[in-house]
Design an enzyme around this catalytic site. Structure first.
Site, PDB file in Angstrom:
ATOM      1  N   LYS A 293       0.892  -1.314   0.013  1.00 48.96           N
ATOM      2  CA  LYS A 293      -0.010  -0.029  -0.037  1.00 48.96           C
ATOM      3  C   LYS A 293       0.864   1.280   0.013  1.00 48.96           C
ATOM      4  O   LYS A 293       1.928   1.312   0.816  1.00 48.96           O
ATOM      5  CB  LYS A 293      -0.803  -0.209   1.390  1.00 48.96           C
ATOM      6  N   GLU A 379     -18.799  -5.871  10.933  1.00 44.09           N
ATOM      7  CA  GLU A 379     -19.800  -4.858  11.899  1.00 44.09           C
ATOM      8  C   GLU A 379     -20.904  -5.797  12.604  1.00 44.09           C
ATOM      9  O   GLU A 379     -21.128  -5.640  13.764  1.00 44.09           O
ATOM     10  CB  GLU A 379     -20.519  -3.779  11.086  1.00 44.09           C
ATOM     11  N   ARG A 407     -24.674  -2.522   8.256  1.00 40.61           N
ATOM     12  CA  ARG A 407     -24.135  -3.784   8.031  1.00 40.61           C
ATOM     13  C   ARG A 407     -24.540  -4.959   9.212  1.00 40.61           C
ATOM     14  O   ARG A 407     -24.663  -6.146   9.097  1.00 40.61           O
ATOM     15  CB  ARG A 407     -22.602  -3.746   7.779  1.00 40.61           C
TER      16      ARG A 407
HETATM   17  C1  TPP Z   1     -18.497  -2.506   5.707  1.00 42.80           C
HETATM   18  C2  TPP Z   1     -17.264  -1.440   5.913  1.00 42.80           C
HETATM   19  N1  TPP Z   1     -16.717  -1.226   6.941  1.00 42.80           N
HETATM   20  C3  TPP Z   1     -15.795  -0.295   6.949  1.00 42.80           C
HETATM   21  C4  TPP Z   1     -15.362   0.144   5.934  1.00 42.80           C
HETATM   22  C5  TPP Z   1     -14.027   1.220   5.849  1.00 42.80           C
HETATM   23  N2  TPP Z   1     -12.987   0.924   5.137  1.00 42.80           N
HETATM   24  C6  TPP Z   1     -12.629   1.385   3.846  1.00 42.80           C
HETATM   25  S1  TPP Z   1     -11.383   0.708   3.184  1.00 42.80           S
HETATM   26  C7  TPP Z   1     -11.080  -0.222   4.627  1.00 42.80           C
HETATM   27  C8  TPP Z   1      -9.910  -1.013   4.762  1.00 42.80           C
HETATM   28  C9  TPP Z   1      -9.915  -2.062   3.641  1.00 42.80           C
HETATM   29  O1  TPP Z   1      -8.842  -2.990   3.536  1.00 42.80           O
HETATM   30  P1  TPP Z   1      -8.315  -3.482   2.307  1.00 42.80           P
HETATM   31  O2  TPP Z   1      -9.532  -4.249   1.808  1.00 42.80           O
HETATM   32  O3  TPP Z   1      -7.270  -4.372   2.873  1.00 42.80           O
HETATM   33  O4  TPP Z   1      -7.998  -2.507   1.302  1.00 42.80           O
HETATM   34  P2  TPP Z   1      -6.520  -1.738   1.241  1.00 42.80           P
HETATM   35  O5  TPP Z   1      -6.829  -0.199   1.581  1.00 42.80           O
HETATM   36  O6  TPP Z   1      -5.516  -2.258   2.000  1.00 42.80           O
HETATM   37  O7  TPP Z   1      -6.390  -1.593  -0.127  1.00 42.80           O
HETATM   38  C10 TPP Z   1     -12.015  -0.011   5.567  1.00 42.80           C
HETATM   39  C11 TPP Z   1     -12.015  -0.614   6.711  1.00 42.80           C
HETATM   40  C12 TPP Z   1     -15.911   0.194   4.708  1.00 42.80           C
HETATM   41  N3  TPP Z   1     -15.530   0.744   3.298  1.00 42.80           N
HETATM   42  N4  TPP Z   1     -16.946  -0.926   4.865  1.00 42.80           N
END
Ligand code: TPP
Ligand code: DXP
Ligand code: MG
Length: 648
Positions: A293, A379, A407
């Site tokens: 990242k 969640e 969710r």
């Molecule tokens: C249901 C839900 N909960 C929380 C979030 C907030 N959120 C957005 S991106 C993220 C992290 C995602 O991690 P990953 O899938 O590994 O993607 P990366 O940013 O590492 O590319 C979170 C927790 C969300 N978008 N959807």
């Protein structure tokens, strides 16, 4: 026959990205030009986000993957779905939106996530995580039912892979043996460093002792390829990354063919593997891609959160143009208040679903790491986990954004409300959130919680109220309570040193008048004060009341306002079905709507509002001071033109 040796060191003089309007243009290039495209795409992404701000680290980490996917697959005919979609800025640049990429997340500009109405290259909208495999499976089955031949590819991150929905989808895909390609983009990061057993498992896969060369991986693939393709795959050069599995990987146990882990920044790995995977004939495949990242931008690579989300920044230094806050943010006030309460009460615990910094739980974690739980993007689990804690006498504060709490709704009803368990919900991002747009708006929690028996429901009108409402929640130990507050900074009011619990179900009069009554639930109170000043200039004496509680409603206050005023307006940062509906229900039940009272409930319009600044969105929704004044005059029946309003 194409030679997959892609080690290219010198580039042609002509920038290639300028020649690419859509992936069809990209696919016309020679394979040894793909590296240059990716390098130029990374620079364009950095430059664009330095201007707009937005989600950054995730997109940088998938520059090579994005380029390779669009090079190998026949998008948009092959469906490419990005989970969450916050990493899709490079995808947007390659798919006909480069000319608008600097409008990202601004009013009328590109969305910060994938969006069906924005492009044929966005087959599925996202923003809430972990939906891509389900959507992809749906598209794959639709393809099979209609005799289609296209590929379906879902790109999901390691964080998003921690949500139950991803397993529901893989479980179903494995059972159905549908032809579906899942790319696990494993950068060992969520918003914060990842949590959970899955993250540890992926690290084991990634750093296992015995490596399988790509040739071994290719052999794995060969077993399932028709002969002509198997020969081609055999020519794939030996690479050092892969993994010898003793038993199956978790994914193989779920019925997926597992390939990897492979280096997601090395096109020598990516292109041949994706090409072989594309040409495989059947069944679900999971390609485990390892990325970084923030890759390729040293300030992002060096930062703890890998520049997950940034404001405008200086490209040369990475310094973000963060404005000096006028007041503390609600999330930090919540975190600090909870720390103070927890210092006096060792039963208080804090829970977040992968959003420690956004909720202020990171502040709580610094003070009480043993009483802080980050359950990952889960969640549903967070809610019922909190319920379990509550049955054992703990006081769980479950801090989940309004939109993400959607969710876990059945868990709120079935595991918390019906059993009247004293789970405390700290609902941040209540109301409109601005740049994240409709997917992240906290529009519905008044409606979706207000209909549940047993709940105490509060809204803080400023940061001082928030401090006291946290203290109030601590004291509510026989039923669930929800406290909502918006994204961003408070109003700059004096905060109490120590939170003082409120009398549950009691509102307050903020300003006394005698003709118009404005009854506010939440932070629209500030707009009510501005509106009351404007109304006074028109000779209209206005009372302002802060309901503080939607449930239990302060019925005495509501009836008093109705009896003593000609016009009664309610206002909230929420959809129809929330606070205003509860007030109307109460007035109707007490016969107060049978006579001359002119009552209006001001709510968000019944549409999904596209992203813009919060103030612009509230103005569009008619929930600012101008809108309140206009509503009063509409209720009074006077002809009123908002342009005559002198408000700033
Ligand atoms: C249901 C839900 N909960 C929380 C979030 C907030 N959120 C957005 S991106 C993220 C992290 C995602 O991690 P990953 O899938 O590994 O993607 P990366 O940013 O590492 O590319 C979170 C927790 C969300 N978008 N959807
Ligand atoms: C992509 C995602 O869902 C999160 O990054 C979200 O955008 C965070 O919202 P805040 O910026 O309001 O914390
Ligand atoms: Mg990740």
């Amino acid at each position: 026959m194409q030679n997959w040796n892609i080690a290219v060191t010198t580039y042609s003089k002509t920038p290639l990205l300028d020649t690419i309007r859509t992936p069809d243009d990209l696919r016309r290039l020679k394979v040894d030009q793909v590296r240059q495209v990716a390098d130029e795409l990374r620079q364009e992404t950095i430059d664009a986000v330095s201007v707009t701000g937005g989600h950054f680290g995730a997109g940088l980490g998938v520059v090579e993957l994005t380029t390779a996917l669009h090079y190998i697959f026949d998008t948009p005919r092959d469906r490419l779905i990005w989970d969450v979609g916050h990493q899709a800025y490079p995808h947007k640049i390659l798919t006909g939106r480069r000319d608008r990429i600097r409008t990202l997340r601004t009013g009328g500009g590109l969305s910060g996530f994938t969006k069906r109405t924005e492009s044929d290259y966005d087959p599925f909208g996202a923003a809430h995580s972990s939906t891509s495999i389900s959507a992809g499976l749906g598209m794959a089955v639709a393809r099979d039912l209609s005799g289609g031949k296209n590929n379906v590819i879902a790109v999901i991150g390691d964080g998003a892979m921690s949500a139950g929905m991803a397993y529901e989808a893989m479980n179903n895909a494995g059972a159905m043996n549908s032809r579906l390609i899942v790319i696990l983009n494993d950068n060992d990061m969520s918003i914060a460093p990842p949590v959970g057993a899955m993250s540890a498992y992926l690290s084991r896969l990634y750093s296992g002792k015995t490596y399988r060369s790509l040739r071994e991986a290719a052999k794995q693939i060969n077993k399932r390829l028709p002969k002509v393709l198997a020969d081609r795959a055999n020519r794939v050069e030996e690479y050092s990354r892969g993994f010898m599995v003793g038993g199956g990987t978790l994914f193989e146990e779920l019925g997926f063919y597992y390939v990897g882990p492979i280096d997601g920044h090395n096109l020598d790995h990516l292109l041949p593997v994706l090409k072989n995977v594309r040409d495989m004939q059947d069944g679900p495949i999971l390609v485990h891609v390892v990325t970084q990242k923030g890759k390729g931008y040293p300030p992002a690579e060096a930062s703890a959160d890998k520049y997950h989300a940034v404001v405008k920044f200086d490209v040369a230094t990475g310094a973000q143009a963060k404005a000096k806050p006028n007041a503390p943010s609600y999330q930090n006030v919540f975190g600090q208040s909870l720390v103070k309460e927890a210092a006096k009460d060792d039963k208080i615990v804090g829970i977040t679903a992968a959003m420690p910094s956004g909720t202020g739980i990171d502040i709580f974690n610094k003070a009480f790491p043993d009483r802080t739980f980050d359950v990952g993007i889960a969640e549903q689990h967070a809610v019922t986990f909190a319920a379990g804690l509550a049955t054992e006498g703990y006081k769980p504060f479950c801090a989940i954004y309004s939109t993400f709490l959607q969710r876990g709704y059945d868990q709120v009803v079935h595991d918390v409300a019906i059993q009247s368990l004293p789970v405390r919900f700290a609902i941040d991002r209540a109301g409109l959130v601005g740049a994240d747009g409709a997917t992240h708006a906290g529009s519905f929690d008044n409606a979706y919680l207000g209909c549940l028996p047993n709940f105490v429901i509060m809204a803080a009108s400023d940061e001082a109220e928030l401090v006291n409402m946290v203290a109030t929640q601590v004291a509510i130990n026989d039923r669930p309570s929800a406290l909502r507050y918006p994204r961003g900074e408070g109003r700059g009011v004096e905060m109490p040193e120590v939170g003082v619990p409120m009398e549950v179900g009691k509102g307050r009069i903020v300003r006394q008048g005698n003709k118009i009554a404005l009854l506010s639930f939440g932070t629209r109170l500030g707009e009510c004060e501005k509106a009351a000043d404007e109304l006074a200039a028109h000779g209209l004496s206005t009372t302002i009341a802060d309901a503080r509680f939607m449930k239990p409603l302060d019925v005495d206050l509501v009836l008093k306002l109705a009896r003593e005023h000609e016009v009664l307006l309610t206002i909230e940062e929420g959809s129809i079905g929330g606070f205003g509906s509860h007030v109307m229900q109460t007035l109707a039940e007490h016969g107060m709507l049978d006579g001359g009272l002119r009552m209006r409930a001001m709510v968000l319009p019944d549409v999904f509002l596209d992203h813009d600044s919060p103030n612009a969105m509230y103005a569009r929704a008619g929930l600012d001071a101008k809108g309140i004044v206009a509503k009063v005059f509409e209720a009074l029946g006077k002809d009123f033109k908002t342009e005559t309003v002198k408000l700033a």
